[in-house]
Design an enzyme around this catalytic site. Structure first.
Site, mmCIF file in Angstrom:
data_model
loop_
_atom_site.group_PDB
_atom_site.id
_atom_site.type_symbol
_atom_site.label_atom_id
_atom_site.label_comp_id
_atom_site.label_asym_id
_atom_site.label_seq_id
_atom_site.Cartn_x
_atom_site.Cartn_y
_atom_site.Cartn_z
ATOM 1 N N TYR A 59 0.739 -1.256 -0.107
ATOM 2 C CA TYR A 59 -0.276 -0.439 0.167
ATOM 3 C C TYR A 59 1.189 1.358 0.320
ATOM 4 O O TYR A 59 1.576 1.887 0.742
ATOM 5 C CB TYR A 59 -0.740 -0.650 1.266
ATOM 6 C CG TYR A 59 -1.933 -1.023 1.040
ATOM 7 C CD1 TYR A 59 -2.384 -2.007 0.321
ATOM 8 C CD2 TYR A 59 -2.498 -1.331 2.162
ATOM 9 C CE1 TYR A 59 -3.099 -2.693 0.135
ATOM 10 C CE2 TYR A 59 -3.396 -2.487 2.714
ATOM 11 C CZ TYR A 59 -3.777 -2.776 1.676
ATOM 12 O OH TYR A 59 -4.935 -4.240 1.358
ATOM 13 N N LEU A 210 -17.780 -2.989 2.065
ATOM 14 C CA LEU A 210 -18.597 -1.921 1.334
ATOM 15 C C LEU A 210 -18.509 -2.571 0.269
ATOM 16 O O LEU A 210 -19.434 -1.850 -0.227
ATOM 17 C CB LEU A 210 -18.134 -0.512 2.399
ATOM 18 C CG LEU A 210 -18.370 -0.722 3.862
ATOM 19 C CD1 LEU A 210 -18.195 0.897 3.117
ATOM 20 C CD2 LEU A 210 -19.167 -0.450 4.237
ATOM 21 N N PHE A 214 -19.560 0.512 -2.919
ATOM 22 C CA PHE A 214 -20.566 0.968 -3.488
ATOM 23 C C PHE A 214 -21.899 0.622 -3.179
ATOM 24 O O PHE A 214 -22.476 1.288 -3.150
ATOM 25 C CB PHE A 214 -20.051 0.204 -4.487
ATOM 26 C CG PHE A 214 -22.172 -0.230 -5.849
ATOM 27 C CD1 PHE A 214 -22.054 1.107 -6.774
ATOM 28 C CD2 PHE A 214 -22.683 -0.803 -5.291
ATOM 29 C CE1 PHE A 214 -22.960 0.814 -7.706
ATOM 30 C CE2 PHE A 214 -23.631 -1.366 -6.212
ATOM 31 C CZ PHE A 214 -23.221 -0.437 -7.434
HETATM 32 N N1 LIG Z 1 -6.286 -8.110 1.563
HETATM 33 C C1 LIG Z 1 -6.534 -8.168 0.169
HETATM 34 O O1 LIG Z 1 -5.969 -8.625 -0.905
HETATM 35 C C2 LIG Z 1 -7.483 -6.486 0.158
HETATM 36 C C3 LIG Z 1 -7.231 -6.509 -0.584
HETATM 37 C C4 LIG Z 1 -7.822 -4.907 -0.638
HETATM 38 C C5 LIG Z 1 -8.906 -3.912 0.363
HETATM 39 N N2 LIG Z 1 -7.767 -4.642 1.306
HETATM 40 C C6 LIG Z 1 -8.296 -4.231 2.718
HETATM 41 O O2 LIG Z 1 -9.770 -4.259 3.375
HETATM 42 C C7 LIG Z 1 -9.437 -3.009 3.815
HETATM 43 C C8 LIG Z 1 -11.428 -2.246 3.009
HETATM 44 O O3 LIG Z 1 -10.968 -2.524 1.785
HETATM 45 P P1 LIG Z 1 -11.382 -1.455 0.847
HETATM 46 O O4 LIG Z 1 -10.892 -0.424 1.155
HETATM 47 O O5 LIG Z 1 -11.390 -1.682 -0.248
HETATM 48 O O6 LIG Z 1 -13.125 -1.467 0.574
HETATM 49 P P2 LIG Z 1 -14.310 -1.471 1.352
HETATM 50 O O7 LIG Z 1 -14.249 -0.384 3.269
HETATM 51 O O8 LIG Z 1 -15.478 -2.006 1.429
HETATM 52 O O9 LIG Z 1 -14.395 0.335 0.970
HETATM 53 C C9 LIG Z 1 -14.278 2.038 0.883
HETATM 54 C C10 LIG Z 1 -14.526 2.859 0.591
HETATM 55 O O10 LIG Z 1 -15.784 3.158 0.664
HETATM 56 C C11 LIG Z 1 -16.254 4.235 1.575
HETATM 57 N N3 LIG Z 1 -16.690 4.505 2.229
HETATM 58 C C12 LIG Z 1 -16.815 3.841 3.868
HETATM 59 N N4 LIG Z 1 -16.820 4.012 4.954
HETATM 60 C C13 LIG Z 1 -18.137 4.445 4.419
HETATM 61 C C14 LIG Z 1 -19.812 5.161 5.043
HETATM 62 N N5 LIG Z 1 -19.976 5.043 5.839
HETATM 63 N N6 LIG Z 1 -20.259 6.200 3.461
HETATM 64 C C15 LIG Z 1 -19.976 6.003 2.942
HETATM 65 N N7 LIG Z 1 -18.260 6.316 2.005
HETATM 66 C C16 LIG Z 1 -18.006 4.830 2.804
HETATM 67 C C17 LIG Z 1 -14.312 4.994 1.181
HETATM 68 O O11 LIG Z 1 -14.559 6.539 1.278
HETATM 69 P P3 LIG Z 1 -13.429 7.153 1.859
HETATM 70 O O12 LIG Z 1 -12.148 6.078 1.809
HETATM 71 O O13 LIG Z 1 -13.592 8.196 0.924
HETATM 72 O O14 LIG Z 1 -13.412 7.336 3.504
HETATM 73 C C18 LIG Z 1 -14.236 4.247 0.544
HETATM 74 O O15 LIG Z 1 -14.171 5.493 -1.325
HETATM 75 C C19 LIG Z 1 -8.426 -1.621 3.280
HETATM 76 O O16 LIG Z 1 -8.809 -0.976 3.290
HETATM 77 C C20 LIG Z 1 -7.275 -3.243 3.370
HETATM 78 O O17 LIG Z 1 -6.799 -2.459 4.156
HETATM 79 C C21 LIG Z 1 -7.126 -5.976 1.646
#
Ligand SMILES: NC(=O)c1ccc[n+]([C@@H]2O[C@H](COP(=O)([O-])OP(=O)(O)OC[C@H]3O[C@@H](n4cnc5c(N)ncnc54)[C@H](OP(=O)(O)O)[C@@H]3O)[C@@H](O)[C@H]2O)c1
Length: 321
Positions: A59, A210, A214
């Site tokens: 990252y 989340l 989306f």
């Molecule tokens: N192991 C793997 O291969 C892998 C792959 C992907 C991700 N991950 C981990 O999983 C974590 C989370 O996944 P992700 O970030 O991909 O997706 P997510 O948590 O499903 O979604 C993140 C997105 O949702 C928005 N968001 C968060 N809370 C919200 C709310 N209450 N209302 C409206 N929008 C909201 C964020 O906005 P803002 O950022 O603008 O606040 C961001 O754009 C990552 O940070 C990472 O640590 C691991």
């Protein structure tokens, strides 16, 4: 926030953690980041009891671990800190690039580099980020086990693995957590991997709970995605697919409205309902979203709510391509 543990013998964590990737990587790259706000979000998470913090060397690369290192100065003991290795390699010039490298010597070097960036002597959880077809998983897990034996990591995790790969890893060292994508619109791992983890008392850490934002209803058109945002290239976010998938976000919104909750809270509550040692790590860099996500721990879904959410349609487009 109410807490659970990462498996029966693992550390105590808030039932919802914080994914830190988007603070430095993948999403909305063009917008300058205010580090003070990002650090305040990490502190807010700790204050709310969202203690499982998730990062990876890839990252940034590196900058997300460095950010967390600064955020955790003086607060390291309040966090259950997880990082990952294996999705970052070097190009011919020695520059870090995304790519697989699960060779034991790479893992041995990487843990020391991650610890230096994180400003800590150990991580609570060290994950193999992806499996590498060039390297038997037993060899990579052997190197992770050396990190545990040396006190550099407290436990081992795996990300995006099959049941067979988990079994092979377990033949070398106990596995504390499996991290894979799980949300209302990504249920692929629920057929085999989640039940196996539950049978084996391995914690399951849903990433992108989340739906990469989306499911919160924030994106109604491809153009809503910031320039230089990783999601612009993903199948489900292409305009045609997205137009169909909007029906899913709309149903989540309707259910949330009925319950007096937000769509993000309903999406997270559904993930939390999938098992005892299931600890989602929603990602955010926004204080009000963090508070919103924390509130999901108090949402109770009835059997009827769960059935309604279980019946949401399968999205159009693969989760990546
Ligand atoms: N192991 C793997 O291969 C892998 C792959 C992907 C991700 N991950 C981990 O999983 C974590 C989370 O996944 P992700 O970030 O991909 O997706 P997510 O948590 O499903 O979604 C993140 C997105 O949702 C928005 N968001 C968060 N809370 C919200 C709310 N209450 N209302 C409206 N929008 C909201 C964020 O906005 P803002 O950022 O603008 O606040 C961001 O754009 C990552 O940070 C990472 O640590 C691991």
């Amino acid at each position: 926030m109410r807490s659970t543990t990462l498996g029966p013998d693992g550390p105590e964590v808030g039932v919802i953690g914080l994914g830190c990737m988007g603070m430095s990587f993948s999403y909305d790259q063009a917008t300058p980041r205010d580090e003070t706000t990002l650090i305040s979000v990490v502190h807010q998470a700790l204050d709310l009891g969202m203690t499982l913090l998730d990062t990876a060397d890839v990252y940034g690369p590196f900058t997300n671990e460095e950010l967390l290192g600064r955020a955790l100065q003086g607060r390291r003991d309040q966090a259950v800190l997880a990082t990952k290795v294996g999705a970052l390699t070097r190009d011919a010039r020695g520059n870090p690039v995304m790519g697989l490298d699960n060779l034991p010597e790479h893992i041995r070097r990487s843990i020391d580099e991650s610890l230096a960036r994180l400003g800590t002597e150990y991580v609570d959880l060290y994950y193999l980020h992806r499996t590498d077809p060039q390297v038997p998983i037993e060899e990579s897990v052997g190197a992770l086990a050396e990190a545990v034996a040396a006190g550099k990591a407290r436990a081992i995790g795996l990300s995006e693995v099959s049941v067979e790969q988990i079994k092979r890893a377990q033949s070398v060292h106990p596995i504390m957590a499996v991290q894979s994508e799980l949300s209302l619109w990504t249920r692929d791992w629920m057929t085999e991997v989640l039940p196996y983890c539950q049978e084996q008392d391995i914690a399951f850490v849903p990433y992108s709970p989340l739906g990469k934002g989306f499911l919160t209803g924030r994106f109604s058109s491809h153009d809503d995605l910031p320039e230089d945002d990783f999601r612009r290239g993903l199948a489900r976010f292409q305009q045609e697919a997205l137009s169909t998938n909007l029906a899913i976000a709309e149903r989540v919104r309707e259910i949330a409205e009925r319950m007096g909750a937000t769509p993000a809270q309903v999406a997270l509550a559904w993930v939390l309902a999938q098992g005892e040692y299931v600890v989602p790590i929603p990602g955010t860099k926004t204080p009000r979203y963090l508070a919103d996500n924390a509130g999901a721990a108090d949402i109770e879904l009835s059997a009827a709510d769960l059935a309604e959410l279980d019946a949401l349609p399968v999205p159009t487009g693969g989760r990546y391509f």
